[in-house]
Design a protein around this motif. Sequence first.
Motif, PDB file in Angstrom:
ATOM      1  N   GLY A  67       1.876   0.307  -3.639  1.00 42.35           N
ATOM      2  CA  GLY A  67       3.485   1.376  -2.786  1.00 42.35           C
ATOM      3  C   GLY A  67       2.571   2.122  -1.908  1.00 42.35           C
ATOM      4  N   GLN A  68       2.411   1.948  -0.644  1.00 45.79           N
ATOM      5  CA  GLN A  68       2.234   2.787   0.512  1.00 45.79           C
ATOM      6  C   GLN A  68       2.781   1.969   1.196  1.00 45.79           C
ATOM      7  N   ALA A  69       3.396   0.898   1.700  1.00 42.05           N
ATOM      8  CA  ALA A  69       4.029   0.426   2.745  1.00 42.05           C
ATOM      9  C   ALA A  69       5.415  -0.366   2.015  1.00 42.05           C
ATOM     10  N   PRO A  70       6.559  -0.216   2.513  1.00 44.35           N
ATOM     11  CA  PRO A  70       7.553  -0.990   2.035  1.00 44.35           C
ATOM     12  C   PRO A  70       7.530  -1.912   2.196  1.00 44.35           C
ATOM     13  N   ARG A  71       7.505  -3.615   3.583  1.00 47.82           N
ATOM     14  CA  ARG A  71       7.172  -4.490   3.263  1.00 47.82           C
ATOM     15  C   ARG A  71       5.501  -5.048   4.492  1.00 47.82           C
TER      16      ARG A  71
ATOM     17  N   THR B 129       5.835  -9.877   2.444  1.00 50.74           N
ATOM     18  CA  THR B 129       5.586  -8.944   0.700  1.00 50.74           C
ATOM     19  C   THR B 129       6.304  -8.199   1.107  1.00 50.74           C
ATOM     20  N   VAL B 130       6.656  -8.097  -0.106  1.00 49.93           N
ATOM     21  CA  VAL B 130       7.826  -6.983  -0.202  1.00 49.93           C
ATOM     22  C   VAL B 130       7.919  -6.539  -2.060  1.00 49.93           C
ATOM     23  N   PRO B 131       7.939  -5.106  -2.268  1.00 46.70           N
ATOM     24  CA  PRO B 131       7.945  -4.326  -3.392  1.00 46.70           C
ATOM     25  C   PRO B 131       8.599  -5.018  -4.776  1.00 46.70           C
ATOM     26  N   ALA B 132       8.084  -5.366  -5.802  1.00 44.70           N
ATOM     27  CA  ALA B 132       9.597  -5.926  -7.403  1.00 44.70           C
ATOM     28  C   ALA B 132       9.905  -4.545  -7.474  1.00 44.70           C
TER      29      ALA B 132
END
Length: 469
Positions: free
Chosen positions: A121-125, A141-144
């Motif tokens: 959770g330290q970077a948006p993508r 790479t993206v957050p779920a």
Amino acid sequence: MKGPFRQWWRRRTLHDRLSLLVTAAVAAAVLTVAGIAFAAVSQIQREQLQSQLDTDAREIAAQPEQWRDGGPPLGPAGRRDLRHRRDIGPRWQFLGRDATVVAGSTNGLPVTDGARRVAAGQAPRQQERVDVDGRSYLMLTVPADRGGGAVQVAADQGPANRTLTVFGLLMAAGCILGIGGAAALGRTVARAGLVPVQQLTKAVEDVAVTMDLNRPVPIHGVDEIARLGQSVNTMLAAIDAARQSQRTLVEDASHELRTPLTSIRTNIELLLAVERQPELAHRLPPEERAKLLRDLDAQVGELAALTTELVELAREETTREPAEDVELTDVADAAIDRVRIRVPAVTFSTDLRPVTVHGRPNELERMLVNVLDNAAKWSPPGGVVHTELSIDGDGWARLVVTDGGPGIDAADLPHVFDRFYRAAAARGMPGSGLGLAIVAQTAAQHGGTVTAGPNHPHGTVVTVRFPPA
């Protein structure tokens, strides 16, 4: 390189230069279009690949719990529903909060530092290029959306690169064919465009060989080549006029020189005969001998003056002094002083106002000396030659020389400025008939005019006009 290239370029024919210029212009256009097309296709492929990765990543991230078991969501019959699934990239995987691989395709993806920051959770993508099994992939790479963690999807860049390579090769082949065709077309265009120039060249070469200046170069159309042909015809006419003038001058000069030379030769032969046969000396008394010598001196002086006038009359433009702003008053004073010394029996009066003209001071002085000499020659002893210098209503310089001689007959007025022309009344007087011709030539060369007319009640008026400086 600039020097050798310039020398090489100058050694090329006009046909070769035009061909090379056409080829270079077409080559520049073809290469520019090819470069723009290649860059556009490459950008479109990158955007398509990135759009596919974004779509796949959003699809997986929207339902992470259904992908953690390693496949797409289950359908109503309990089997994997592939109808609602796009063609997900060949490599994907799901990362937990601690960046461990929870689920994914059979071929895993590397977990990079950027992917760990997204999972935590330290970077948006994070989008990056990675190498897997010796092949280049574009990985996103993206957050779920639910439950934390991250989704990674990657697409092989090899097919896109191969497509770009094939497209580039096709574009290169097209450029080569286009430039080759442009070179052939350029030679054809140059050959067709230079046909009028070749015809003009042949016509000019024929004139140079035959020396027939009366045969004009044929002109077709109204383009630049036609204008060049007209200029050539104008030049040929000017050369022909100059040649005719030169021929006339030579013929007239030979005729005029023959008379004093014959007289000088006769007198010298007489003197030599007396010197060789002293017994004949009584036939030539001393007073006759002195008179004969005086005649020889006068004839030699007349011949020298005629030769000088011929040289001045035939002076070429390239040997003339440079033009400058000339104070015509100073020129008139110098010319009057020269003539006054030679003709002391005539009085010279002046009315000179400051006037500046653009011309050649030595030629202007010679011109005025000739006018004054002619006026003094026809003036009676004690006569007056008057010189007036002013500016007329048009702003032109106006030089007027008047004398009190017998004047010029009306029949002779149209010819007084012709070369070697001598009126009937002047044939018994010294002179070559070139003085006023030189005056007319000098006036014309300075953009001016000269006229002669009667001076009432008797005498002659010569008027010379020059444009303002």
